[in-house]
Scaffold this motif. Structure first.
Motif, PDB file in Angstrom:
ATOM      1  N   TRP A  72       0.833  -1.189   0.000  1.00 51.60           N
ATOM      2  CA  TRP A  72       0.000   0.000   0.000  1.00 51.60           C
ATOM      3  C   TRP A  72       0.871   1.243   0.000  1.00 51.60           C
ATOM      4  CZ3 TRP A  72       0.773  -3.003   4.252  1.00 51.60           C
ATOM      5  CH2 TRP A  72       1.351  -2.395   5.347  1.00 51.60           C
ATOM      6  N   LYS A  73       0.240   2.339  -0.285  1.00 51.82           N
ATOM      7  CA  LYS A  73       0.907   3.642  -0.271  1.00 51.82           C
ATOM      8  C   LYS A  73       0.053   4.553   0.589  1.00 51.82           C
ATOM      9  CE  LYS A  73       3.433   7.037  -2.218  1.00 51.82           C
ATOM     10  NZ  LYS A  73       4.527   7.460  -1.443  1.00 51.82           N
ATOM     11  N   GLU A  74       0.678   5.215   1.545  1.00 48.99           N
ATOM     12  CA  GLU A  74      -0.080   6.162   2.353  1.00 48.99           C
ATOM     13  C   GLU A  74      -0.256   7.445   1.541  1.00 48.99           C
ATOM     14  OE1 GLU A  74       0.001   8.586   6.533  1.00 48.99           O
ATOM     15  OE2 GLU A  74       1.175   6.748   6.391  1.00 48.99           O
ATOM     16  N   HIS A  75      -1.482   7.878   1.442  1.00 45.44           N
ATOM     17  CA  HIS A  75      -1.793   9.066   0.662  1.00 45.44           C
ATOM     18  C   HIS A  75      -2.923   9.806   1.350  1.00 45.44           C
ATOM     19  CE1 HIS A  75      -1.427  11.425  -2.974  1.00 45.44           C
ATOM     20  NE2 HIS A  75      -2.711  11.330  -3.201  1.00 45.44           N
ATOM     21  N   GLY A  77      -3.282  10.696   4.328  1.00 44.52           N
ATOM     22  CA  GLY A  77      -3.594  10.169   5.641  1.00 44.52           C
ATOM     23  C   GLY A  77      -4.285   8.816   5.666  1.00 44.52           C
ATOM     24  N   GLN A  78      -4.369   8.155   4.547  1.00 48.66           N
ATOM     25  CA  GLN A  78      -4.971   6.815   4.551  1.00 48.66           C
ATOM     26  C   GLN A  78      -4.168   5.894   3.651  1.00 48.66           C
ATOM     27  OE1 GLN A  78      -8.956   7.612   3.122  1.00 48.66           O
ATOM     28  NE2 GLN A  78      -8.476   6.831   1.114  1.00 48.66           N
ATOM     29  N   ASN A  79      -4.291   4.591   3.907  1.00 52.91           N
ATOM     30  CA  ASN A  79      -3.607   3.596   3.088  1.00 52.91           C
ATOM     31  C   ASN A  79      -4.381   3.375   1.800  1.00 52.91           C
ATOM     32  OD1 ASN A  79      -1.734   3.284   5.122  1.00 52.91           O
ATOM     33  ND2 ASN A  79      -2.723   1.485   5.980  1.00 52.91           N
ATOM     34  N   VAL A  80      -3.682   3.439   0.696  1.00 57.73           N
ATOM     35  CA  VAL A  80      -4.288   3.186  -0.609  1.00 57.73           C
ATOM     36  C   VAL A  80      -3.690   1.883  -1.137  1.00 57.73           C
ATOM     37  CG1 VAL A  80      -4.626   4.053  -2.958  1.00 57.73           C
ATOM     38  CG2 VAL A  80      -4.537   5.658  -1.029  1.00 57.73           C
ATOM     39  N   TYR A  81      -4.559   0.904  -1.363  1.00 58.19           N
ATOM     40  CA  TYR A  81      -4.138  -0.417  -1.821  1.00 58.19           C
ATOM     41  C   TYR A  81      -4.293  -0.502  -3.342  1.00 58.19           C
ATOM     42  CZ  TYR A  81      -4.506  -1.502   3.109  1.00 58.19           C
ATOM     43  OH  TYR A  81      -4.338  -1.494   4.462  1.00 58.19           O
ATOM     44  N   PRO A  82      -3.528  -1.368  -3.992  1.00 58.27           N
ATOM     45  CA  PRO A  82      -3.615  -1.467  -5.458  1.00 58.27           C
ATOM     46  C   PRO A  82      -4.793  -2.330  -5.921  1.00 58.27           C
ATOM     47  CG  PRO A  82      -1.950  -2.975  -4.655  1.00 58.27           C
ATOM     48  CD  PRO A  82      -2.453  -2.204  -3.461  1.00 58.27           C
ATOM     49  N   HIS A  83      -5.963  -2.071  -5.372  1.00 59.33           N
ATOM     50  CA  HIS A  83      -7.152  -2.826  -5.751  1.00 59.33           C
ATOM     51  C   HIS A  83      -7.748  -2.207  -7.010  1.00 59.33           C
ATOM     52  CE1 HIS A  83      -7.791  -3.939  -1.240  1.00 59.33           C
ATOM     53  NE2 HIS A  83      -6.671  -4.412  -1.740  1.00 59.33           N
ATOM     54  N   LEU A 162     -20.953  -3.392  -1.812  1.00 56.76           N
ATOM     55  CA  LEU A 162     -19.902  -3.161  -2.810  1.00 56.76           C
ATOM     56  C   LEU A 162     -19.526  -1.689  -2.879  1.00 56.76           C
ATOM     57  CD1 LEU A 162     -20.965  -5.567  -5.689  1.00 56.76           C
ATOM     58  CD2 LEU A 162     -19.044  -5.823  -4.117  1.00 56.76           C
ATOM     59  N   THR A 163     -20.510  -0.815  -2.765  1.00 58.46           N
ATOM     60  CA  THR A 163     -20.240   0.623  -2.791  1.00 58.46           C
ATOM     61  C   THR A 163     -19.360   1.018  -1.614  1.00 58.46           C
ATOM     62  OG1 THR A 163     -22.334   1.042  -3.906  1.00 58.46           O
ATOM     63  CG2 THR A 163     -21.296   2.910  -2.813  1.00 58.46           C
ATOM     64  N   GLU A 164     -19.687   0.489  -0.433  1.00 63.71           N
ATOM     65  CA  GLU A 164     -18.882   0.793   0.752  1.00 63.71           C
ATOM     66  C   GLU A 164     -17.469   0.214   0.624  1.00 63.71           C
ATOM     67  OE1 GLU A 164     -18.914   0.253   5.603  1.00 63.71           O
ATOM     68  OE2 GLU A 164     -20.722  -0.229   4.475  1.00 63.71           O
ATOM     69  N   LEU A 165     -17.364  -1.017   0.133  1.00 67.28           N
ATOM     70  CA  LEU A 165     -16.051  -1.653  -0.021  1.00 67.28           C
ATOM     71  C   LEU A 165     -15.203  -0.940  -1.067  1.00 67.28           C
ATOM     72  CD1 LEU A 165     -17.159  -5.366   0.167  1.00 67.28           C
ATOM     73  CD2 LEU A 165     -15.756  -4.135   1.846  1.00 67.28           C
ATOM     74  N   TYR A 166     -15.846  -0.366  -2.082  1.00 65.71           N
ATOM     75  CA  TYR A 166     -15.118   0.353  -3.124  1.00 65.71           C
ATOM     76  C   TYR A 166     -14.342   1.528  -2.538  1.00 65.71           C
ATOM     77  CZ  TYR A 166     -14.146   2.917  -7.399  1.00 65.71           C
ATOM     78  OH  TYR A 166     -13.511   3.575  -8.414  1.00 65.71           O
ATOM     79  N   ASP A 167     -14.874   2.129  -1.476  1.00 65.80           N
ATOM     80  CA  ASP A 167     -14.206   3.256  -0.833  1.00 65.80           C
ATOM     81  C   ASP A 167     -12.971   2.828  -0.045  1.00 65.80           C
ATOM     82  OD1 ASP A 167     -15.916   5.166  -1.832  1.00 65.80           O
ATOM     83  OD2 ASP A 167     -17.292   5.058  -0.134  1.00 65.80           O
ATOM     84  N   GLY A 168     -12.756   1.513   0.120  1.00 62.37           N
ATOM     85  CA  GLY A 168     -11.555   1.009   0.785  1.00 62.37           C
ATOM     86  C   GLY A 168     -11.477   1.318   2.261  1.00 62.37           C
ATOM     87  N   PRO A 169     -12.532   1.016   3.012  1.00 59.93           N
ATOM     88  CA  PRO A 169     -12.449   1.315   4.453  1.00 59.93           C
ATOM     89  C   PRO A 169     -11.383   0.443   5.130  1.00 59.93           C
ATOM     90  CG  PRO A 169     -14.338  -0.111   4.016  1.00 59.93           C
ATOM     91  CD  PRO A 169     -13.752   0.288   2.684  1.00 59.93           C
ATOM     92  N   ASP A 170     -10.768   0.979   6.190  1.00 56.48           N
ATOM     93  CA  ASP A 170      -9.783   0.191   6.943  1.00 56.48           C
ATOM     94  C   ASP A 170     -10.455  -1.004   7.605  1.00 56.48           C
ATOM     95  OD1 ASP A 170      -7.603   1.767   6.281  1.00 56.48           O
ATOM     96  OD2 ASP A 170      -7.960   3.139   7.976  1.00 56.48           O
ATOM     97  N   LEU A 171     -11.728  -0.863   7.942  1.00 57.99           N
ATOM     98  CA  LEU A 171     -12.468  -1.939   8.590  1.00 57.99           C
ATOM     99  C   LEU A 171     -13.882  -1.971   8.046  1.00 57.99           C
ATOM    100  CD1 LEU A 171     -12.555  -4.069  10.884  1.00 57.99           C
ATOM    101  CD2 LEU A 171     -13.324  -2.240  12.401  1.00 57.99           C
ATOM    102  N   PHE A 172     -14.327  -3.136   7.655  1.00 58.86           N
ATOM    103  CA  PHE A 172     -15.714  -3.332   7.198  1.00 58.86           C
ATOM    104  C   PHE A 172     -16.343  -4.285   8.185  1.00 58.86           C
ATOM    105  CE2 PHE A 172     -18.978  -5.722   4.921  1.00 58.86           C
ATOM    106  CZ  PHE A 172     -19.741  -4.683   4.394  1.00 58.86           C
ATOM    107  N   LYS A 173     -17.380  -3.826   8.873  1.00 55.11           N
ATOM    108  CA  LYS A 173     -17.992  -4.636   9.919  1.00 55.11           C
ATOM    109  C   LYS A 173     -19.490  -4.652   9.725  1.00 55.11           C
ATOM    110  CE  LYS A 173     -16.883  -5.339  14.715  1.00 55.11           C
ATOM    111  NZ  LYS A 173     -16.321  -4.770  15.920  1.00 55.11           N
ATOM    112  N   ARG A 174     -20.083  -5.829  10.016  1.00 57.20           N
ATOM    113  CA  ARG A 174     -21.533  -5.957   9.955  1.00 57.20           C
ATOM    114  C   ARG A 174     -22.042  -6.339  11.303  1.00 57.20           C
ATOM    115  NH1 ARG A 174     -23.544 -10.086   6.426  1.00 57.20           N
ATOM    116  NH2 ARG A 174     -25.471  -9.174   7.035  1.00 57.20           N
TER     117      ARG A 174
END
Length: 174
Positions: A72-75, A77-83, A162-174
């Motif tokens: 990942w690359k920090e950008h 203030g958040q981690n950006v993954y190559p997804h 999918l919309t929420e996951l697209y934003d790349g949250p650090d944690l996805f919880k249900r």
């Protein structure tokens, strides 16, 4: 009657850079000149008449699934993954979208089988898969068909997930 090009002739033509040169003119800096992706394109492009761009997108998606969350690359203030979320858009049949996708999927399934998600699932099953393997390759050969299933009971809430996951949250919880 036209003579079919053999695989060897296709490889020779690609090695002579005829397809690569044309694709380079269309895509400029997006075309890799070296490295794994270049080698992948040299291997798969002669096997089908699909556009090089489809092979490039499919190869990038497989590469992204392989890397997963390990890089990942920090950008800002958040981690950006190559997804990558990639959809190949073209008319049916002639453009060989499924062929391009299948070649990348087959290679990835041999190298990292857990990184290839099943293409048929319920919302609950998909979330369980993501909990176990948070980055991978999901191939849907007919994206329109997938969109049509969103209205079914067992897929309720999938669009929102999918919309929420697209934003790349650090944690996805249900």
């Amino acid at each position: 009657c036209e003579r079919m090009t053999t695989t060897a002739e296709g490889v020779a033509a690609y090695a002579a850079d005829s397809d690569l040169r044309t694709a380079k003119m269309r895509m400029d800096a997006a075309m890799p000149e070296q490295g794994w992706l270049n080698e992948y394109l040299r291997a798969v492009t002669p096997l089908t008449d699909a556009p090089v761009e489809f092979h490039l997108a499919s190869g990038l998606a497989a590469l992204s699934a392989t890397i997963g969350n390990r890089l990942w690359k920090e950008h800002w203030g958040q981690n950006v993954y190559p997804h990558l979320w990639t959809v190949l858009v073209a008319p049916s049949s002639f453009w060989r979208k499924s062929t391009s996708i299948s070649q990348a999927e087959r290679l990835l399934s041999e190298a990292a089988p857990d990184a290839v998600y099943p293409s048929d699932f319920s919302r609950e099953k998909f979330l369980r898969i993501l909990a176990k393997e948070p980055a991978g390759l999901l191939t849907l050969k007919e994206f329109g068909g997938f969109l049509a299933t969103r209205g079914r009971d067992y897929m309720g809430g999938m669009k929102e997930n999918l919309t929420e996951l697209y934003d790349g949250p650090d944690l996805f919880k249900r």
